[in-house]
Design a protein around this motif. Structure first.
Motif, mmCIF file in Angstrom:
data_model
loop_
_atom_site.group_PDB
_atom_site.id
_atom_site.type_symbol
_atom_site.label_atom_id
_atom_site.label_comp_id
_atom_site.label_asym_id
_atom_site.label_seq_id
_atom_site.Cartn_x
_atom_site.Cartn_y
_atom_site.Cartn_z
ATOM 1 N N VAL A 1 0.729 -1.108 0.159
ATOM 2 C CA VAL A 1 -0.016 -0.075 -0.014
ATOM 3 C C VAL A 1 0.706 1.231 -0.015
ATOM 4 N N HIS A 2 2.300 1.215 0.333
ATOM 5 C CA HIS A 2 3.094 2.417 0.416
ATOM 6 C C HIS A 2 3.559 2.545 -0.820
ATOM 7 N N SER A 3 3.377 1.714 -1.720
ATOM 8 C CA SER A 3 4.058 1.941 -3.373
ATOM 9 C C SER A 3 3.638 3.034 -3.823
ATOM 10 N N PRO A 4 2.390 3.812 -3.965
ATOM 11 C CA PRO A 4 2.076 4.699 -4.635
ATOM 12 C C PRO A 4 2.939 5.981 -4.075
ATOM 13 N N SER A 5 3.145 6.162 -2.738
ATOM 14 C CA SER A 5 3.735 7.450 -2.147
ATOM 15 C C SER A 5 5.095 7.009 -2.210
ATOM 16 N N HIS A 6 5.507 6.042 -2.317
ATOM 17 C CA HIS A 6 7.068 5.864 -2.384
ATOM 18 C C HIS A 6 7.322 6.371 -4.051
ATOM 19 N N LEU A 7 6.534 5.827 -4.973
ATOM 20 C CA LEU A 7 7.110 6.373 -6.270
ATOM 21 C C LEU A 7 6.777 7.621 -6.209
ATOM 22 N N GLY A 8 5.854 8.268 -5.667
ATOM 23 C CA GLY A 8 5.530 9.668 -5.500
ATOM 24 C C GLY A 8 6.950 10.566 -5.273
ATOM 25 N N LEU A 9 7.510 9.786 -4.128
ATOM 26 C CA LEU A 9 8.815 10.318 -3.672
ATOM 27 C C LEU A 9 9.725 10.431 -4.890
ATOM 28 N N ILE A 10 10.030 9.427 -5.597
ATOM 29 C CA ILE A 10 11.112 9.531 -6.601
ATOM 30 C C ILE A 10 10.648 10.445 -7.597
ATOM 31 N N ILE A 11 9.395 10.419 -7.912
ATOM 32 C CA ILE A 11 8.995 11.328 -8.950
ATOM 33 C C ILE A 11 9.487 12.853 -8.620
ATOM 34 N N THR A 12 8.820 13.022 -7.642
ATOM 35 C CA THR A 12 9.101 14.524 -7.236
ATOM 36 C C THR A 12 10.406 14.938 -6.948
ATOM 37 N N ASN A 13 11.294 13.806 -6.521
ATOM 38 C CA ASN A 13 12.620 14.241 -6.549
ATOM 39 C C ASN A 13 13.208 14.596 -7.867
ATOM 40 N N ILE A 14 12.966 13.888 -8.927
ATOM 41 C CA ILE A 14 13.394 14.089 -10.259
ATOM 42 C C ILE A 14 12.696 15.405 -10.746
ATOM 43 N N TYR A 15 11.411 15.617 -10.342
ATOM 44 C CA TYR A 15 10.900 17.016 -10.955
ATOM 45 C C TYR A 15 11.645 18.076 -10.250
#
Length: 303
Positions: A229-243
């Motif tokens: 269930v933590h996968s979406p927010s974990h992926l979000g962390l990576i995406i926002t770091n790149i952004y």
């Protein structure tokens, strides 16, 4: 004489024969077919990823697309004597590997294991930001005779990297309040991710009892993998770091603070592909998929 490496199939057959010889001395034994178990886990995780993680995986892939284009451009530019810091090129390459590893781990249901890679990734983004403008830092990082421990203590450890980041993002025109918020968020994220690196009790618990994304409120005991269930927010962390990195890069670029990217370089079709890729990512993050991904993402706290 070099030993010839035998193929996987042959090696597996040999091991099974050894196992059969071994079990003769026992009354009753059990053997797990690891390959079959992993196949089943892979199929289940692929199905869950397709059903529940679509927008995040798409954004992650677009994030990787941006970083990969930038890496390729910087790498090829160095061959034509454009003064791109080799440190930046190396860190871009490392971040590409990080993103792929995180993607594979999360989509294979190993979200807690992905946190260890994400901790390194977040730090790599920090160094990438600094290497954009800090020539002294870049030169030291790639020095022929580098005392890595001393370099780390002097430039990165004990919060020193944040002072360097603050200087860079101030040059990008980001105001003090936003800078403080950005840096505090990075400190919090690193603290949470470090629990997985150091095998905390909660990290071990998340690996044994995986909070299921598919079955809300349930825990999976599939220790070989289950989409968390933590996968979406974990992926979000990576995406926002790149952004965030891309935003800082583009702000510095448009304000002519990156002299290695001259007007002729910026008008190059390959470089324009980088800009187009970033703006697509920006549209996804701030408009089309904003409902899935908020800029103020809080990484899941300990269970």
């Amino acid at each position: 004489m070099e030993k010839k490496i035998i193929p996987f199939k042959q090696s597996k057959e040999e091991v099974l024969q050894l196992w059969n010889n071994q079990v003769k001395q026992f009354d009753e034994v059990t053997r797990i077919d690891i390959e079959e178990e992993l196949r089943i886990v892979h199929e289940n995780c692929s199905s869950d990823t397709n059903e529940f993680l679509g927008p995040w995986i798409v954004m992650l892939d677009e994030s990787l697309h941006f970083i990969l284009l930038l890496y390729k451009f910087c790498w090829n530019s160095r061959k034509t004597n454009i003064e791109i810091p080799v440190t930046l090129v190396m860190l871009l390459a490392r971040s590409c590997s990080h993103i792929v590893a995180i993607r594979k781990l999360i989509t294979e249901g190993l979200e807690d294991c992905a946190r260890t890679v994400s901790r390194s990734f977040v730090e790599t983004i920090d160094l990438m930001i600094v290497s954009l403008l800090d020539k002294d830092f870049s030169d030291q990082y790639f020095a022929e005779e580098l005392d890595e421990d001393e370099f780390w203590k002097k430039n990165i450890a004990y919060g020193r990297i944040y002072k360097k980041i603050d200087t860079i993002i101030e040059s990008a025109g980001i105001d003090e309040e936003e800078r403080d918020r950005f840096l505090n968020h990075r400190r919090e994220i690193k603290s949470v991710l470090s629990s997985a690196v150091h095998s905390s009790t909660t990290s071990a618990f998340r690996s044994m009892f995986i909070p299921s994304l598919k079955h809300s409120g349930k825990l999976s005991t599939s220790v070989l993998g289950h989409v968390s269930v933590h996968s979406p927010s974990h992926l979000g962390l990576i995406i926002t770091n790149i952004y965030y990195f891309g935003s800082i890069f583009m702000k510095l670029l448009t304000s002519d603070r990156l002299p290695m990217f001259s007007d002729s370089v910026k008008n190059n079709s390959d470089f324009q592909s980088i800009s187009a890729s970033f703006f697509l990512l920006q549209d996804l993050v701030t408009e089309h998929y904003e409902e899935y991904l908020f800029m103020e993402i809080e990484f899941p706290e300990e269970e």
